[in-house]
Design a protein around this motif. Structure first.
Motif, PDB file in Angstrom:
ATOM      1  N   HIS A  76       0.849  -1.181   0.000  1.00  0.00           N
ATOM      2  CA  HIS A  76       0.000   0.000   0.000  1.00  0.00           C
ATOM      3  C   HIS A  76       0.890   1.238   0.000  1.00  0.00           C
ATOM      4  O   HIS A  76       1.687   1.420   0.907  1.00  0.00           O
ATOM      5  CB  HIS A  76      -0.916   0.013   1.216  1.00  0.00           C
ATOM      6  CG  HIS A  76      -1.657   1.296   1.374  1.00  0.00           C
ATOM      7  ND1 HIS A  76      -2.738   1.623   0.581  1.00  0.00           N
ATOM      8  CD2 HIS A  76      -1.452   2.362   2.169  1.00  0.00           C
ATOM      9  CE1 HIS A  76      -3.167   2.821   0.915  1.00  0.00           C
ATOM     10  NE2 HIS A  76      -2.395   3.301   1.879  1.00  0.00           N
ATOM     11  N   ILE A  77       0.769   2.056  -1.025  1.00  0.00           N
ATOM     12  CA  ILE A  77       1.504   3.308  -1.036  1.00  0.00           C
ATOM     13  C   ILE A  77       0.546   4.417  -0.657  1.00  0.00           C
ATOM     14  O   ILE A  77      -0.491   4.592  -1.293  1.00  0.00           O
ATOM     15  CB  ILE A  77       2.128   3.574  -2.428  1.00  0.00           C
ATOM     16  CG1 ILE A  77       3.135   2.461  -2.749  1.00  0.00           C
ATOM     17  CG2 ILE A  77       2.817   4.931  -2.447  1.00  0.00           C
ATOM     18  CD1 ILE A  77       3.870   2.656  -4.053  1.00  0.00           C
ATOM     19  N   ASP A  78       0.878   5.129   0.404  1.00  0.00           N
ATOM     20  CA  ASP A  78      -0.005   6.189   0.878  1.00  0.00           C
ATOM     21  C   ASP A  78      -0.238   7.197  -0.243  1.00  0.00           C
ATOM     22  O   ASP A  78       0.706   7.612  -0.917  1.00  0.00           O
ATOM     23  CB  ASP A  78       0.628   6.878   2.091  1.00  0.00           C
ATOM     24  CG  ASP A  78      -0.395   7.692   2.869  1.00  0.00           C
ATOM     25  OD1 ASP A  78      -0.918   7.167   3.860  1.00  0.00           O
ATOM     26  OD2 ASP A  78      -0.679   8.838   2.458  1.00  0.00           O
ATOM     27  N   PRO A  79      -1.498   7.598  -0.453  1.00  0.00           N
ATOM     28  CA  PRO A  79      -1.792   8.529  -1.563  1.00  0.00           C
ATOM     29  C   PRO A  79      -1.058   9.869  -1.442  1.00  0.00           C
ATOM     30  O   PRO A  79      -0.927  10.584  -2.436  1.00  0.00           O
ATOM     31  CB  PRO A  79      -3.301   8.737  -1.487  1.00  0.00           C
ATOM     32  CG  PRO A  79      -3.787   7.996  -0.316  1.00  0.00           C
ATOM     33  CD  PRO A  79      -2.710   7.135   0.226  1.00  0.00           C
ATOM     34  N   THR A  80      -0.584  10.194  -0.244  1.00  0.00           N
ATOM     35  CA  THR A  80       0.153  11.457  -0.103  1.00  0.00           C
ATOM     36  C   THR A  80       1.588  11.342  -0.608  1.00  0.00           C
ATOM     37  O   THR A  80       2.304  12.330  -0.657  1.00  0.00           O
ATOM     38  CB  THR A  80       0.226  11.900   1.370  1.00  0.00           C
ATOM     39  OG1 THR A  80       0.884  10.878   2.117  1.00  0.00           O
ATOM     40  CG2 THR A  80      -1.143  12.155   1.945  1.00  0.00           C
ATOM     41  N   LEU A  81       2.013  10.127  -0.971  1.00  0.00           N
ATOM     42  CA  LEU A  81       3.402   9.939  -1.399  1.00  0.00           C
ATOM     43  C   LEU A  81       3.463   9.770  -2.918  1.00  0.00           C
ATOM     44  O   LEU A  81       3.107   8.721  -3.447  1.00  0.00           O
ATOM     45  CB  LEU A  81       3.998   8.705  -0.693  1.00  0.00           C
ATOM     46  CG  LEU A  81       5.417   8.276  -1.064  1.00  0.00           C
ATOM     47  CD1 LEU A  81       6.396   9.420  -0.979  1.00  0.00           C
ATOM     48  CD2 LEU A  81       5.876   7.153  -0.162  1.00  0.00           C
ATOM     49  N   PRO A  82       3.876  10.814  -3.625  1.00  0.00           N
ATOM     50  CA  PRO A  82       3.958  10.705  -5.086  1.00  0.00           C
ATOM     51  C   PRO A  82       5.217   9.941  -5.469  1.00  0.00           C
ATOM     52  O   PRO A  82       6.296  10.218  -4.949  1.00  0.00           O
ATOM     53  CB  PRO A  82       4.060  12.174  -5.530  1.00  0.00           C
ATOM     54  CG  PRO A  82       4.739  12.861  -4.399  1.00  0.00           C
ATOM     55  CD  PRO A  82       4.382  12.114  -3.139  1.00  0.00           C
ATOM     56  N   ILE A  83       5.100   8.959  -6.347  1.00  0.00           N
ATOM     57  CA  ILE A  83       6.320   8.254  -6.753  1.00  0.00           C
ATOM     58  C   ILE A  83       6.113   7.619  -8.123  1.00  0.00           C
ATOM     59  O   ILE A  83       5.100   6.969  -8.378  1.00  0.00           O
ATOM     60  CB  ILE A  83       6.751   7.214  -5.681  1.00  0.00           C
ATOM     61  CG1 ILE A  83       8.130   6.652  -6.008  1.00  0.00           C
ATOM     62  CG2 ILE A  83       5.719   6.117  -5.497  1.00  0.00           C
ATOM     63  CD1 ILE A  83       8.835   6.024  -4.828  1.00  0.00           C
ATOM     64  N   THR A  84       7.063   7.861  -8.998  1.00  0.00           N
ATOM     65  CA  THR A  84       6.993   7.255 -10.320  1.00  0.00           C
ATOM     66  C   THR A  84       7.593   5.851 -10.261  1.00  0.00           C
ATOM     67  O   THR A  84       8.310   5.510  -9.327  1.00  0.00           O
ATOM     68  CB  THR A  84       7.797   8.071 -11.345  1.00  0.00           C
ATOM     69  OG1 THR A  84       9.147   8.157 -10.883  1.00  0.00           O
ATOM     70  CG2 THR A  84       7.241   9.472 -11.521  1.00  0.00           C
ATOM     71  N   ARG A  87      11.364   6.027 -10.146  1.00  0.00           N
ATOM     72  CA  ARG A  87      11.892   6.360  -8.823  1.00  0.00           C
ATOM     73  C   ARG A  87      11.799   5.150  -7.890  1.00  0.00           C
ATOM     74  O   ARG A  87      12.700   4.873  -7.107  1.00  0.00           O
ATOM     75  CB  ARG A  87      11.107   7.539  -8.236  1.00  0.00           C
ATOM     76  CG  ARG A  87      11.652   8.043  -6.916  1.00  0.00           C
ATOM     77  CD  ARG A  87      13.023   8.675  -7.092  1.00  0.00           C
ATOM     78  NE  ARG A  87      13.689   8.928  -5.821  1.00  0.00           N
ATOM     79  CZ  ARG A  87      14.500   8.074  -5.206  1.00  0.00           C
ATOM     80  NH1 ARG A  87      14.746   6.885  -5.732  1.00  0.00           N
ATOM     81  NH2 ARG A  87      15.073   8.387  -4.063  1.00  0.00           N
ATOM     82  N   PHE A  88      10.689   4.432  -7.994  1.00  0.00           N
ATOM     83  CA  PHE A  88      10.466   3.264  -7.147  1.00  0.00           C
ATOM     84  C   PHE A  88      11.534   2.204  -7.386  1.00  0.00           C
ATOM     85  O   PHE A  88      12.017   1.558  -6.462  1.00  0.00           O
ATOM     86  CB  PHE A  88       9.074   2.692  -7.424  1.00  0.00           C
ATOM     87  CG  PHE A  88       8.728   1.493  -6.587  1.00  0.00           C
ATOM     88  CD1 PHE A  88       8.431   1.627  -5.243  1.00  0.00           C
ATOM     89  CD2 PHE A  88       8.703   0.229  -7.156  1.00  0.00           C
ATOM     90  CE1 PHE A  88       8.118   0.526  -4.467  1.00  0.00           C
ATOM     91  CE2 PHE A  88       8.389  -0.884  -6.387  1.00  0.00           C
ATOM     92  CZ  PHE A  88       8.096  -0.730  -5.036  1.00  0.00           C
ATOM     93  N   ASN A  90      14.490   2.650  -8.114  1.00  0.00           N
ATOM     94  CA  ASN A  90      15.773   3.098  -7.571  1.00  0.00           C
ATOM     95  C   ASN A  90      15.842   3.020  -6.047  1.00  0.00           C
ATOM     96  O   ASN A  90      16.709   3.622  -5.440  1.00  0.00           O
ATOM     97  CB  ASN A  90      16.050   4.539  -8.006  1.00  0.00           C
ATOM     98  CG  ASN A  90      16.592   4.591  -9.414  1.00  0.00           C
ATOM     99  OD1 ASN A  90      17.763   4.335  -9.625  1.00  0.00           O
ATOM    100  ND2 ASN A  90      15.740   4.895 -10.377  1.00  0.00           N
ATOM    101  N   LEU A  91      14.929   2.300  -5.451  1.00  0.00           N
ATOM    102  CA  LEU A  91      14.958   2.151  -4.000  1.00  0.00           C
ATOM    103  C   LEU A  91      15.270   0.712  -3.628  1.00  0.00           C
ATOM    104  O   LEU A  91      14.664  -0.189  -4.181  1.00  0.00           O
ATOM    105  CB  LEU A  91      13.600   2.532  -3.401  1.00  0.00           C
ATOM    106  CG  LEU A  91      13.294   4.023  -3.353  1.00  0.00           C
ATOM    107  CD1 LEU A  91      11.868   4.255  -2.907  1.00  0.00           C
ATOM    108  CD2 LEU A  91      14.258   4.726  -2.414  1.00  0.00           C
ATOM    109  N   GLN A 116       2.928   7.159 -12.593  1.00  0.00           N
ATOM    110  CA  GLN A 116       2.849   7.101 -11.138  1.00  0.00           C
ATOM    111  C   GLN A 116       2.496   5.667 -10.732  1.00  0.00           C
ATOM    112  O   GLN A 116       1.719   5.001 -11.421  1.00  0.00           O
ATOM    113  CB  GLN A 116       1.760   8.055 -10.638  1.00  0.00           C
ATOM    114  CG  GLN A 116       2.128   9.517 -10.716  1.00  0.00           C
ATOM    115  CD  GLN A 116       3.088   9.933  -9.600  1.00  0.00           C
ATOM    116  OE1 GLN A 116       2.809   9.765  -8.429  1.00  0.00           O
ATOM    117  NE2 GLN A 116       4.237  10.470  -9.987  1.00  0.00           N
TER     118      GLN A 116
END
Lengths: 244, 265
Positions: A76-84, A87-88, A90-91, A116
């Motif tokens: 679950h990615i919190d909707p307040t956290l924008p991430i492409t 980018r994802f 690269n983690l 996104q």
């Protein structure tokens, strides 16, 4: 040398034990599938193996420097956290763009790098998780119900992808699944779990085992029991089906 | 230049808002708003203790906020829901602080200054503390950025990569205490959480990556601080609340314009 060893692992909250005396080992390059009814501790076992949960008893040993690629059941990615997607990927470690694109291609989901994460469909999301997991060139790929939310052709394609990934990077695969017929054919070894290891072996051995048959209700059992194992417990037949 | 109290106030406001804007992104992503409240409210207790023992306010606030933050960190590891516990701690600490402040013998203190900030009275020493603390927050997050982000997305992904997400959580907790100690002079104990959350929430609308959101949040925080100070001087109001009003207005405009854009699309 084994990639990972769990020795006599028990885990639970208070008196209720989710896992009891579970031992297993994964060797390099093999595909191992864990099957079992709802609440049998499959996800818990995986989380113990990656070190997210500390077992109350027993011990997990990872080979030194073991690289794990982990695909969680859901993320679950919190909707307040924008991430492409890019980018994802690269983690936690930065990768170059060519590697990232190649991982996406290997996972069967090219061309979503600039989207996104929240825009992806269920199948795309799982494949991006897979791409991220294989980017670190893992020795061991762990998948927890990775095909949840996919339709049958979708999940069949996903498992073909897993086999292709193993061919490409030569990693071992440990996965949880309830799609028995698909998984059975793709696995070198199957572990049937219900709080403890009920039976274990090659797919045809396990599918013939009474414990397995009782759990999954595929017949009367016993007739083709090629594999003897301790069967000192009763299984709840309401659990029938592999419906998780 | 630093002789002008307005310049000092602007520098204090910007320094605080930049640190809070950056840390605030994690507060929003990890849903730690209540956590921030509890730590900030405990600051009033820190003020009381500092006055009682005759130490510096920053030290008193820092120590109490740190104690509170570590206490909550320990509780949140228990796995149970900590919502109610946070509520008890937040308001219990605030009430205890308010009572303690009035019990200190021989001192009449301006409580408003600690509840709502008193940025117009910052000294050069305060400025040094604010910018030192702010720099610490920014440097720590910069250094640990990838680990923090991974742990925020999914603790399990962090564990699988051989990292310890509990460590990331602890670092955020400590930084939160640092921001509280730094921000109490600027916006006061009651509005610190607002300074953490509102710029980050306003930045979310325009951001496609976590990094961009962080930069935007810092920018919106700094803009709110400067515009808030200016408006407070013009209308002769308290500065801290005005800074928050400006930030909330930016949030409102960004949210409405985003919704209009979606409607048109």
């Amino acid at each position: 040398m084994n990639l990972i060893d769990a020795h006599n692992v028990s885990f639970g909250h208070g008196r209720q034990k989710v896992l009891q005396g579970v031992s297993l080992s994964i060797s390099p390059g093999e595909i191992v599938t864990i099957v079992g009814p709802n609440g049998s501790g499959k996800s818990t076992l995986l989380r113990v193996l990656i070190g997210a949960l500390t077992p109350q008893m027993g011990k997990v040993t990872q080979r030194g420097g073991l690289r794990i690629g982990y695909v969680p059941q859901k993320l679950h990615i919190d909707p307040t956290l924008p991430i492409t997607v890019r980018r994802f990927l690269n983690l936690p470690l930065a990768v170059d763009q060519t590697q990232a694109d190649e991982a996406l291609r290997t996972a069967g989901v090219s061309g979503v790098a600039d989207k996104q994460m929240s825009q992806l469909s269920g199948g795309q999301f799982q494949r991006v998780l897979l791409a991220r997991a294989i980017l670190g060139k893992p020795d061991l790929l762990m998948l927890d119900e990775a095909t949840q939310g996919l339709d049958q052709p979708g999940s069949a394609a996903f498992y073909r992808q897993i086999e292709a990934v193993r061919r490409d990077i030569g990693c071992a695969v440990l996965m949880i699944s309830h799609e028995l017929h698909v998984v059975m054919s793709a696995s070198d070894r199957v572990i049937c779990l219900n709080g403890h290891v009920c039976c274990e072996g090659t797919p045809d051995v396990v599918s013939a085992a009474p414990a397995y048959r009782e759990l999954f209700g595929s017949g009367t059992g016993g007739a083709l029991a090629l594999y003897r194992h301790d069967h000192d417990h009763a299984h709840d037949h309401d659990h029938h089906e592999a419906a998780e | 230049m630093l002789d002008d109290f307005l310049v000092r106030a602007a520098l204090a406001g910007v320094g605080t808002a930049v640190a809070a804007g950056l840390l605030g992104c994690f507060v929003v992503w990890r849903r730690m708003a209540y956590f921030g409240d509890a730590t900030a409210h405990a600051a009033v207790l820190g003020v009381a203790l500092a006055l009682l023992f005759g130490t510096s306010i920053t030290l008193g606030v820092g120590v109490v906020a740190l104690t509170m933050a570590i206490l909550i960190h320990g509780l949140s590891g228990q796995g149970a829901s900590v919502d109610t516990m946070l509520g008890v701690l937040a308001h219990g600490a605030l009430a205890l602080g308010l009572v303690a402040v009035t019990l200190i013998p021989g001192q009449r203190i301006d409580l408003d200054a600690y509840l709502f900030g008193d940025v117009l009275s910052v000294t050069r020493m305060d400025l040094a503390v604010i910018w030192g603390g702010g720099a610490l927050v920014v440097a720590a997050l910069w250094w640990q950025w990838s680990a923090m982000l991974t742990a925020t997305l999914s603790p399990d992904l962090a564990y699988a990569a051989g990292m310890n997400p509990r460590r990331a959580q602890l670092i955020l907790t400590l930084l939160l205490a640092a921001v509280v100690a730094v921000a109490i002079k600027v916006v006061g104990a009651l509005l610190i959480t607002a300074l953490l959350i509102i710029p980050a929430a306003a930045a979310r609308t325009f951001a496609h990556t976590p990094e961009r959101m962080a930069f935007l949040s810092m920018g919106i925080g700094a803009l709110s601080a400067i515009a808030g100070l200016r408006l407070a001087v013009i209308f002769d109001t308290a500065v801290g609340p005005m800074i928050i009003c400006v930030a909330a207005a930016i949030f409102g405009v960004s949210t409405i314009s985003n919704n209009l854009r979606k409607l048109r699309a």
